[in-house]
Enzyme design. Structure first.
Site, mmCIF file in Angstrom:
data_model
loop_
_atom_site.group_PDB
_atom_site.id
_atom_site.type_symbol
_atom_site.label_atom_id
_atom_site.label_comp_id
_atom_site.label_asym_id
_atom_site.label_seq_id
_atom_site.Cartn_x
_atom_site.Cartn_y
_atom_site.Cartn_z
ATOM 1 N NE ARG A 68 -2.013 -1.203 3.688
ATOM 2 C CZ ARG A 68 -1.565 -0.063 4.414
ATOM 3 N NH1 ARG A 68 -1.925 1.074 4.088
ATOM 4 N NH2 ARG A 68 -0.978 -0.151 5.574
ATOM 5 C CE LYS B 217 -5.667 -4.120 5.039
ATOM 6 N NZ LYS B 217 -6.424 -5.016 6.403
ATOM 7 C CG HIS C 163 -6.707 -4.468 11.107
ATOM 8 N ND1 HIS C 163 -5.409 -4.210 11.282
ATOM 9 C CD2 HIS C 163 -6.605 -5.451 9.886
ATOM 10 C CE1 HIS C 163 -4.693 -4.628 10.222
ATOM 11 N NE2 HIS C 163 -5.345 -5.446 9.640
ATOM 12 C CB SER D 284 2.769 -6.959 9.957
ATOM 13 O OG SER D 284 3.205 -7.564 9.319
ATOM 14 C CE LYS E 12 -3.876 -9.170 12.550
ATOM 15 N NZ LYS E 12 -4.612 -9.431 10.974
ATOM 16 C CB THR E 13 -2.235 -15.410 10.472
ATOM 17 O OG1 THR E 13 -2.834 -14.040 10.072
ATOM 18 C CG2 THR E 13 -2.586 -16.325 9.727
ATOM 19 C CG ASP F 278 -6.784 -8.665 7.671
ATOM 20 O OD1 ASP F 278 -6.079 -8.219 8.645
ATOM 21 O OD2 ASP F 278 -6.817 -7.594 6.750
ATOM 22 N NE ARG G 164 0.592 -9.024 2.316
ATOM 23 C CZ ARG G 164 -0.094 -8.745 3.498
ATOM 24 N NH1 ARG G 164 -0.796 -9.354 3.942
ATOM 25 N NH2 ARG G 164 0.371 -7.560 4.308
#
Length: 533
Positions: free
Chosen positions: A60, A201, A221, A239, A243-244, A258, A324
């Site tokens: 981004r 996003k 988020h 990041s 989290k994942t 997410d 990604r």
């Protein structure tokens, strides 16, 4: 002349100002995969997944994200470096240039929706210049049934034209790329960048305005999962905090990884229909769900193949460290049907504290929870960037500042109310360093972090003794099943406890300095959640 549609259903883009286009409507993942390969824009890897290169932009571009400032947004949006205002007249002119650019061309159109809870569903039409951009939206947004398309009415439109370059001197942008939200016209306009995450996003940012302002629903988020007894857990984290990884639990079903909403009905729903995961250093052993999800239908971005093969080298970051993959959530085995959870009982704020100060697990009061939510703290590791020779704090409000149009305290106050109403426990989890800062200490073992989260979920920390951290005031459990007692108090793990005390105060001062910009908007309860020292 009308647009020519290549599909089973005829649609027109004339209302959008896109004239005489050849429209590929609602193509399947296989069709988009094959068109991308035939056009020379992508190749198939050894798993059958499609691999593409997004071009100049591999992430981004926050400085080129704008929101149109008009009667809808003027008094609601928290304007500044994150939410940069754009004039309505300038948007109108730029929009017309983009739609004129796409006229007389091949375009790919997808009707989809976001928000898995039918009460909050938002229909989205996506118009993309490339087939692979459209495949990304097939993967990431929710997919309507065929019988829903005949009467499909889009509420929002995403237009993505990577090859269109803005002229900053004329168009009011900073440079040639842009991502602009217009809440009056309900359009996300993206140009000059092929990075697919701008589409995801963009809609996430729109929902972060729409849901709290019009639906009294908290956008988050975060990742979320559901236990066998129907209890929902929510995981916030920037990041690199886990989290994942930590929400992927064989004993719990994944709602999503997410973006979620927390409703007045006390349910948690996924915004999306897919996952968008980093694949740097990916291995089946460390991330089995992501690794196995990479197969036909998945879209890999900016990866490099091993020499002479079509097998991805996940350790190769020569294009970007932000490699990604996107894939439909159905590529994951252990998922929650309908992507909705009820009865939230535990929230985990994940931080990778490379200063080695924060406890590996601590329980937060509502005020502390709001304070840490607004702070959104983690730390960058020394050596990751030129000139960084010691850990650096990284604060991102609400664990997602780049996507939050409203002032962070708006979201924090909603979170506090929901926590109290639902009697939710909030935990701060440090997945970072123990026994000292990065370079001296070691990373907290994943098995211990998992054991702490499991104990919290199972209620095994409800009746143990707690002790408040002297500097941060947060409650540290003194025992935890399957975790050595000595690591629960970080001061005990340092060779020099007095040095720990000094560094703890230094980190607390960094928290306070970051929070200064929020103080005038924060209520007394939130301010009481600040570090004590």
């Amino acid at each position: 002349m009308d647009n020519q549609t290549l599909s089973t259903q005829s649609i027109s883009l004339n209302e959008l100002g896109i004239k005489n286009a050849t429209i590929h409507y609602q193509l399947s993942a296989d069709e988009l995969h094959n068109i991308t390969i035939q056009s020379g824009q992508g190749v198939e890897d050894s798993t059958g997944a499609l691999a593409i290169n997004t071009g100049t932009f591999t992430g981004r571009s926050p400085q080129d994200r704008f929101i149109v400032k008009d009667s809808v947004t003027e008094d609601q949006v928290w304007w500044g470096k994150v939410n940069i205002p754009f004039e309505p007249a300038a948007f109108e002119k730029l929009y017309n240039k983009v739609t004129q650019y796409l006229s007389n061309k091949e375009v790919f159109v997808r009707d989809s929706y976001v928000c898995s809870d039918p009460n909050y569903r938002l229909n989205v039409r996506v118009v993309t210049e490339t087939a692979w951009s459209n495949l990304f939206c097939y993967n990431m947004f929710l997919r309507p049934e065929a019988n829903e398309l005949a009467n499909f009415t889009p509420e929002w439109t995403v237009i993505c034209a990577p090859s269109f370059m803005a002229d900053p001197a004329v168009d009011g942008t900073r440079q040639s790329n842009f991502a602009i939200l217009d809440f009056t016209k309900k359009i996300a306009l993206i140009g000059g960048t092929g990075y697919t995450g701008e589409m995801k996003k963009g809609i996430f940012s729109a929902l972060n305005f729409i849901l709290p302002v019009f639906k009294n629903t908290l956008p988050m988020h975060c990742s979320a999962n559901v236990g066998k007894d129907g209890d929902t857990a929510i995981f916030f984290g920037l990041s690199g905090t886990g989290k994942t990884t930590l929400s992927a639990d064989p004993d719990r079903k994944l709602i999503g990884d997410d973006e979620h909403g927390w409703t007045n009905e006390n349910t948690v729903f996924n915004f999306e229909g897919g996952c968008y995961a980093k694949v740097i250093n990916l291995t089946e052993e460390n991330e089995p769900d992501i690794f196995r999800a990479i197969k036909k239908g998945a879209l890999l971005e900016n990866v490099v193949f091993k020499p002479g093969t079509n097998e991805v080298d996940y350790d190769d970051i020569s294009i970007t460290p932000n490699t990604r993959v996107s894939y439909p959530i159905t590529h994951i085995d252990n998922i929650q049907p309908g992507s909705i959870g009820k009865n939230p009982k535990n929230i985990f704020f994940l931080t990778a504290d490379s200063f080695g100060i924060l406890p590996p697990i601590s329980r937060l009061t509502p005020g502390q929870a709001a304070y840490h939510f607004i702070s959104g703290y983690t730390a960058k590791v020394a050596g990751t960037e030129a000139g960084i020779d010691e850990p650096q704090p990284n604060f991102s409000a609400c664990f997602g500042a780049p996507f939050m149009p409203l002032h962070p305290t708006r979201y924090a106050e909603m979170l506090s109310k929901k926590m109290k109403d639902a009697d939710v426990k909030v935990w701060l989890i440090n997945t970072g360093w123990t026994g000292g800062a990065y370079g001296t200490g070691t990373r907290m073992k994943l098995k211990y972090t998992r054991a702490m989260i499991t104990a919290a979920l199972n209620g095994e920390l409800d009746n143990v003794a707690y002790e408040n951290h002297v500097v941060f005031g947060i409650a540290k459990p003194q025992t935890c099943p399957n975790v050595p007692n000595e690591i629960l108090n970080p001061r005990n793990t340092w060779a020099d406890p007095k040095l720990y005390d000094i560094k703890a105060v230094e980190l607390a001062e960094k928290f306070k300095a970051n929070f200064a910009k929020f103080e005038e908007f924060a209520n007394a309860e939130i301010m009481a959640g600040a570090p004590l020292a």
